[in-house]
Design an enzyme around this catalytic site. Structure first.
Site, mmCIF file in Angstrom:
data_model
loop_
_atom_site.group_PDB
_atom_site.id
_atom_site.type_symbol
_atom_site.label_atom_id
_atom_site.label_comp_id
_atom_site.label_asym_id
_atom_site.label_seq_id
_atom_site.Cartn_x
_atom_site.Cartn_y
_atom_site.Cartn_z
ATOM 1 N N TYR A 5 -0.763 -0.511 10.741
ATOM 2 C CA TYR A 5 -1.055 -0.988 9.394
ATOM 3 C C TYR A 5 -0.017 -0.495 8.402
ATOM 4 O O TYR A 5 0.511 -1.276 7.590
ATOM 5 C CB TYR A 5 -2.452 -0.524 8.977
ATOM 6 C CG TYR A 5 -2.804 -0.873 7.546
ATOM 7 C CD1 TYR A 5 -3.148 -2.176 7.197
ATOM 8 C CD2 TYR A 5 -2.798 0.108 6.545
ATOM 9 C CE1 TYR A 5 -3.466 -2.498 5.883
ATOM 10 C CE2 TYR A 5 -3.115 -0.215 5.236
ATOM 11 C CZ TYR A 5 -3.441 -1.510 4.908
ATOM 12 O OH TYR A 5 -3.748 -1.827 3.610
ATOM 13 N N SER A 58 0.825 -1.204 0.000
ATOM 14 C CA SER A 58 0.000 0.000 0.000
ATOM 15 C C SER A 58 0.857 1.252 0.000
ATOM 16 O O SER A 58 1.926 1.295 0.618
ATOM 17 C CB SER A 58 -0.910 0.007 1.238
ATOM 18 O OG SER A 58 -1.590 1.241 1.349
#
Length: 244
Positions: free
Chosen positions: A154, A141
């Site tokens: 995350y 990501s």
């Protein structure tokens, strides 16, 4: 979508495959002829997706449990005789400000998001290396590069996974095993909804929108390894008639 791919005779494992991107990919791969093993901790959703298609089986496993992952994957490899693909979709994505984070919360995110990828890749690699073939997909990501408020566990996990994938790709490349990264962008998944309750989900891309890139990377058309396929920045598709 699946008509462009023929996965007949292939065996594909998908962690976190009971819902979200993993679930959409499991359905597509099964429709393309693959025997798909869904590895997840959600018994209810796992049973549901396995009931949808005769080519899908559900295996309950916590991806952060090293021994359990090796045991389950080893059993699948023995039963099927091969493993052609691994898609690492299992994640957690909690909203936790750094100043409120506990050691237990951080450890849980890293155990699932990072260790889960490590153990799944370790488990499938021997079989793929003996075959001199196999495709592994890990999800990364842009938040690892740019950050996102209240998502430090995350974002840190995604940075770690990218570093791992680049390294692991070079370890298994001599044996014909491909390891590639997929950046899906912002997708309306159960995990994303839980972490972003105020988002505009009506205009957001769906898990099915990631199926095409995932199927490509699993297929023999994708000859590259150590690469990043990205659909981040993709604009929502909202057709509007031109009146000029």
């Amino acid at each position: 979508m699946t008509s462009s791919f023929d996965f007949t005779g292939k065996v594909i494992l998908i962690t976190g495959g009971a819902s979200g991107i993993g679930g959409a990919t499991a359905r597509a791969a099964a429709e393309a002829g693959a025997r798909v093993a869904v590895l997840d901790v959600n018994d209810e959703l796992g049973a549901e997706i396995a009931a949808e298609h005769e080519n899908i089986s559900f295996h309950r496993v916590d991806v952060s449990d090293h021994d359990a992952v090796l045991e389950v994957v080893g059993g699948i490899a023995s039963a099927e005789g091969r493993i052609d693909g691994l898609v690492c979709c299992a994640i957690v994505q909690p909203l936790i400000p750094v100043l409120e984070m506990t050691p237990q919360q951080l450890k849980k995110v890293l155990a699932i998001n990072v260790e889960g990828v490590f153990w799944a890749c370790k488990a499938v690699a021997p079989t793929m290396m003996r075959q001199n073939s196999g495709s592994i997909i890990v999800f990364v990501s842009g938040t690892a590069d740019l950050g996102k408020p209240n998502s430090s566990p995350y974002t840190a996990s995604k940075g770690a996974v990218a570093g791992f994938a680049h390294t692991f790709a070079k370890e298994v490349q001599p044996y014909g095993v491909r390891v590639n990264m997929l950046r899906p962008g912002i997708i309306d998944t159960p995990q994303f909804r839980g972490s972003n309750p105020n988002a505009d989900f009506g205009k957001m891309d769906k898990p099915s929108d990631v199926v095409g890139p995932a199927m490509f990377l699993l297929s023999d058309f994708a000859t590259m390894t150590n690469s990043i396929v990205t659909r981040e920045g993709s604009l929502p598709r909202s057709p509007k008639a031109y009146e000029g």
